[in-house]
Write a protein that holds these residues in place. Structure first.
Motif, PDB file in Angstrom:
ATOM      1  N   VAL A 295       0.844  -1.203   0.000  1.00 23.08           N
ATOM      2  CA  VAL A 295       0.000   0.000   0.000  1.00 23.08           C
ATOM      3  C   VAL A 295       0.875   1.247   0.000  1.00 23.08           C
ATOM      4  CG1 VAL A 295      -1.717   1.320   1.302  1.00 23.08           C
ATOM      5  CG2 VAL A 295      -1.950  -1.170   1.097  1.00 23.08           C
ATOM      6  N   ALA A 296       1.925   1.254   0.834  1.00 26.84           N
ATOM      7  CA  ALA A 296       2.839   2.401   0.896  1.00 26.84           C
ATOM      8  C   ALA A 296       3.500   2.635  -0.454  1.00 26.84           C
ATOM      9  CB  ALA A 296       3.894   2.179   1.979  1.00 26.84           C
ATOM     10  N   THR A 297       3.926   1.569  -1.103  1.00 28.76           N
ATOM     11  CA  THR A 297       4.544   1.690  -2.430  1.00 28.76           C
ATOM     12  C   THR A 297       3.563   2.316  -3.414  1.00 28.76           C
ATOM     13  OG1 THR A 297       5.982  -0.195  -2.020  1.00 28.76           O
ATOM     14  CG2 THR A 297       5.606   0.398  -4.320  1.00 28.76           C
ATOM     15  N   GLY A 298       2.316   1.869  -3.388  1.00 26.69           N
ATOM     16  CA  GLY A 298       1.298   2.429  -4.279  1.00 26.69           C
ATOM     17  C   GLY A 298       1.040   3.907  -4.022  1.00 26.69           C
ATOM     18  N   LEU A 299       0.980   4.289  -2.756  1.00 27.57           N
ATOM     19  CA  LEU A 299       0.764   5.703  -2.419  1.00 27.57           C
ATOM     20  C   LEU A 299       1.935   6.562  -2.898  1.00 27.57           C
ATOM     21  CD1 LEU A 299      -0.649   5.210   1.186  1.00 27.57           C
ATOM     22  CD2 LEU A 299      -1.947   5.986  -0.807  1.00 27.57           C
ATOM     23  N   ASN A 300       3.155   6.046  -2.724  1.00 27.89           N
ATOM     24  CA  ASN A 300       4.332   6.783  -3.186  1.00 27.89           C
ATOM     25  C   ASN A 300       4.351   6.874  -4.707  1.00 27.89           C
ATOM     26  OD1 ASN A 300       5.395   7.321  -0.612  1.00 27.89           O
ATOM     27  ND2 ASN A 300       6.335   5.298  -0.530  1.00 27.89           N
ATOM     28  N   THR A 301       3.996   5.796  -5.394  1.00 21.83           N
ATOM     29  CA  THR A 301       3.954   5.791  -6.862  1.00 21.83           C
ATOM     30  C   THR A 301       2.944   6.801  -7.375  1.00 21.83           C
ATOM     31  OG1 THR A 301       4.621   3.470  -6.928  1.00 21.83           O
ATOM     32  CG2 THR A 301       3.532   4.336  -8.891  1.00 21.83           C
ATOM     33  N   ASP A 302       1.803   6.896  -6.689  1.00 23.42           N
ATOM     34  CA  ASP A 302       0.750   7.826  -7.096  1.00 23.42           C
ATOM     35  C   ASP A 302       0.973   9.244  -6.575  1.00 23.42           C
ATOM     36  OD1 ASP A 302      -0.406   5.678  -8.362  1.00 23.42           O
ATOM     37  OD2 ASP A 302      -1.931   5.335  -6.821  1.00 23.42           O
ATOM     38  N   ALA A 303       2.127   9.472  -5.951  1.00 17.21           N
ATOM     39  CA  ALA A 303       2.510  10.793  -5.427  1.00 17.21           C
ATOM     40  C   ALA A 303       1.491  11.349  -4.427  1.00 17.21           C
ATOM     41  CB  ALA A 303       2.763  11.778  -6.561  1.00 17.21           C
ATOM     42  N   ILE A 304       0.886  10.468  -3.628  1.00 16.29           N
ATOM     43  CA  ILE A 304      -0.009  10.909  -2.553  1.00 16.29           C
ATOM     44  C   ILE A 304       0.874  11.412  -1.421  1.00 16.29           C
ATOM     45  CG2 ILE A 304      -1.812  10.194  -0.927  1.00 16.29           C
ATOM     46  CD1 ILE A 304      -2.686   9.955  -3.849  1.00 16.29           C
ATOM     47  N   PRO A 305       0.678  12.635  -0.971  1.00 20.63           N
ATOM     48  CA  PRO A 305       1.543  13.156   0.101  1.00 20.63           C
ATOM     49  C   PRO A 305       1.444  12.312   1.374  1.00 20.63           C
ATOM     50  CG  PRO A 305       0.232  14.925  -0.867  1.00 20.63           C
ATOM     51  CD  PRO A 305      -0.296  13.632  -1.420  1.00 20.63           C
ATOM     52  N   SER A 306       2.606  12.074   1.980  1.00 20.12           N
ATOM     53  CA  SER A 306       2.647  11.370   3.264  1.00 20.12           C
ATOM     54  C   SER A 306       1.964  12.251   4.309  1.00 20.12           C
ATOM     55  CB  SER A 306       4.099  11.119   3.664  1.00 20.12           C
ATOM     56  OG  SER A 306       4.733  12.358   3.937  1.00 20.12           O
ATOM     57  N   PRO A 307       1.619  11.705   5.466  1.00 14.04           N
ATOM     58  CA  PRO A 307       0.976  12.539   6.493  1.00 14.04           C
ATOM     59  C   PRO A 307       1.782  13.805   6.811  1.00 14.04           C
ATOM     60  CG  PRO A 307       0.796  10.249   7.108  1.00 14.04           C
ATOM     61  CD  PRO A 307       1.681  10.296   5.885  1.00 14.04           C
ATOM     62  N   ARG A 308       3.095  13.681   6.888  1.00 13.36           N
ATOM     63  CA  ARG A 308       3.931  14.852   7.193  1.00 13.36           C
ATOM     64  C   ARG A 308       3.840  15.900   6.082  1.00 13.36           C
ATOM     65  NH1 ARG A 308      10.250  14.537   9.124  1.00 13.36           N
ATOM     66  NH2 ARG A 308      10.659  16.765   9.127  1.00 13.36           N
ATOM     67  N   ASP A 309       3.919  15.450   4.827  1.00 14.79           N
ATOM     68  CA  ASP A 309       3.820  16.386   3.709  1.00 14.79           C
ATOM     69  C   ASP A 309       2.413  16.957   3.573  1.00 14.79           C
ATOM     70  OD1 ASP A 309       6.471  16.240   3.013  1.00 14.79           O
ATOM     71  OD2 ASP A 309       6.180  14.779   1.407  1.00 14.79           O
ATOM     72  N   HIS A 310       1.397  16.131   3.829  1.00 11.00           N
ATOM     73  CA  HIS A 310       0.010  16.609   3.754  1.00 11.00           C
ATOM     74  C   HIS A 310      -0.213  17.758   4.744  1.00 11.00           C
ATOM     75  CE1 HIS A 310      -4.334  16.468   3.170  1.00 11.00           C
ATOM     76  NE2 HIS A 310      -4.456  16.489   4.497  1.00 11.00           N
ATOM     77  N   TRP A 311       0.295  17.580   5.955  1.00  7.92           N
ATOM     78  CA  TRP A 311       0.153  18.629   6.972  1.00  7.92           C
ATOM     79  C   TRP A 311       0.881  19.903   6.539  1.00  7.92           C
ATOM     80  CZ3 TRP A 311      -3.026  19.790  10.620  1.00  7.92           C
ATOM     81  CH2 TRP A 311      -2.682  20.743  11.582  1.00  7.92           C
ATOM     82  N   SER A 312       2.079  19.750   5.990  1.00 11.15           N
ATOM     83  CA  SER A 312       2.829  20.925   5.523  1.00 11.15           C
ATOM     84  C   SER A 312       2.065  21.660   4.429  1.00 11.15           C
ATOM     85  CB  SER A 312       4.202  20.514   4.985  1.00 11.15           C
ATOM     86  OG  SER A 312       5.018  20.067   6.035  1.00 11.15           O
ATOM     87  N   LEU A 313       1.492  20.924   3.495  1.00  9.13           N
ATOM     88  CA  LEU A 313       0.717  21.545   2.414  1.00  9.13           C
ATOM     89  C   LEU A 313      -0.511  22.266   2.964  1.00  9.13           C
ATOM     90  CD1 LEU A 313       0.987  18.719  -0.262  1.00  9.13           C
ATOM     91  CD2 LEU A 313       2.054  20.995  -0.367  1.00  9.13           C
ATOM     92  N   ARG A 314      -1.164  21.688   3.957  1.00  9.25           N
ATOM     93  CA  ARG A 314      -2.329  22.348   4.572  1.00  9.25           C
ATOM     94  C   ARG A 314      -1.939  23.648   5.254  1.00  9.25           C
ATOM     95  NH1 ARG A 314      -6.756  19.299   7.771  1.00  9.25           N
ATOM     96  NH2 ARG A 314      -7.400  21.448   7.767  1.00  9.25           N
ATOM     97  N   LYS A 315      -0.706  23.694   5.756  1.00 10.92           N
ATOM     98  CA  LYS A 315      -0.224  24.901   6.436  1.00 10.92           C
ATOM     99  C   LYS A 315       0.418  25.886   5.458  1.00 10.92           C
ATOM    100  CE  LYS A 315      -1.417  23.953  10.592  1.00 10.92           C
ATOM    101  NZ  LYS A 315      -2.414  24.784  11.244  1.00 10.92           N
ATOM    102  N   GLY A 316       0.361  25.564   4.161  1.00 15.28           N
ATOM    103  CA  GLY A 316       0.893  26.487   3.160  1.00 15.28           C
ATOM    104  C   GLY A 316       2.392  26.379   2.947  1.00 15.28           C
ATOM    105  N   ARG A 317       2.991  25.335   3.453  1.00 13.92           N
ATOM    106  CA  ARG A 317       4.427  25.127   3.267  1.00 13.92           C
ATOM    107  C   ARG A 317       4.648  24.099   2.170  1.00 13.92           C
ATOM    108  NH1 ARG A 317       4.073  24.891   9.238  1.00 13.92           N
ATOM    109  NH2 ARG A 317       4.194  22.632   9.032  1.00 13.92           N
ATOM    110  N   GLY A 318       5.880  23.943   1.770  1.00 12.28           N
ATOM    111  CA  GLY A 318       6.231  22.948   0.764  1.00 12.28           C
ATOM    112  C   GLY A 318       6.414  21.571   1.380  1.00 12.28           C
ATOM    113  N   THR A 319       6.543  20.577   0.515  1.00  6.27           N
ATOM    114  CA  THR A 319       6.769  19.216   0.989  1.00  6.27           C
ATOM    115  C   THR A 319       8.246  19.003   1.295  1.00  6.27           C
ATOM    116  OG1 THR A 319       7.101  18.381  -1.244  1.00  6.27           O
ATOM    117  CG2 THR A 319       4.855  18.308  -0.383  1.00  6.27           C
ATOM    118  N   GLY A 320       8.525  17.902   1.953  1.00  5.38           N
ATOM    119  CA  GLY A 320       9.911  17.553   2.254  1.00  5.38           C
ATOM    120  C   GLY A 320      10.478  18.387   3.375  1.00  5.38           C
TER     121      GLY A 320
END
Length: 192
Positions: free
Chosen positions: A26-51
């Protein structure tokens, strides 16, 4: 209030786990589909970049463009009572004076039954690395014969006779032995 994007990802993960996929798949599929990880999702919600920065070798800092999904993060996410809408502290439910969990939201993502079913999936697939089916704990048991004691070598630093200890291991040329006491080690012969 639920985050519709996050809920969709959680529902996808649960569906894929129930279809037989492992958390790693499942993790491999999410990464392949470029679904943001929980950490990146939170950063995007706060208006910051990923990584961001993360530890590397000792004293080194690594800059990542994005953080990846990992199977452990999926298990942690889906087995935490936070998913039921409970407040937690140190990954334990916060309880009121009557012992009931304090709710952080009125809208839990899965029902209690769905949450328990996912927990049961992880329990079924768990690998118990603490206990093995092996009855002998010495890998080289009865594979070599000690010429000094005229007995099978019993493994690493196992006393065979009072005057020496065998230290048997696999070396680049097959079985090798050294002796902590007594004469230099004679060549080993294969046990019958």
């Amino acid at each position: 209030m639920q985050d519709p994007e996050a809920v969709a990802v959680i529902e996808r993960i649960i569906k894929e786990l129930h279809s037989g996929k492992t958390a790693a798949a499942v993790a491999t599929g999410l990464n392949t589909d470029a679904i943001p990880s929980p950490r990146d999702h939170w950063s995007l919600r706060k208006g910051r970049g990923t990584g961001g920065k993360t530890g590397g070798e000792k004293g080194e800092t690594v800059q990542r463009e994005r953080f990846a999904w990992r199977h452990g993060a999926i298990k942690e996410l889906l087995t935490s009572e936070r998913l039921l809408g409970w407040k937690t502290q140190d990954n334990k439910p916060v309880r009121d004076s009557k012992g009931a969990p304090v709710m952080a939201t009125a809208e839990p993502i899965p029902t209690r039954e769905e949450f328990d079913a996912v927990g049961a999936l992880f329990a079924e697939r768990a690998v118990d690395n603490k206990h093995t089916d092996r009855t002998d704990t010495v890998a080289l048991l009865l594979t070599a014969w000690c010429a000094i004691a005229d007995t099978p070598c019993l493994g690493t630093r196992t006393a065979v006779r009072d005057d020496h200890d065998c230290d048997v291991r696999m070396g680049p040329h097959g079985l090798e032995a050294s002796y902590l006491y007594g004469d230099p080690a004679p060549p080993l012969k294969q046990a019958d």
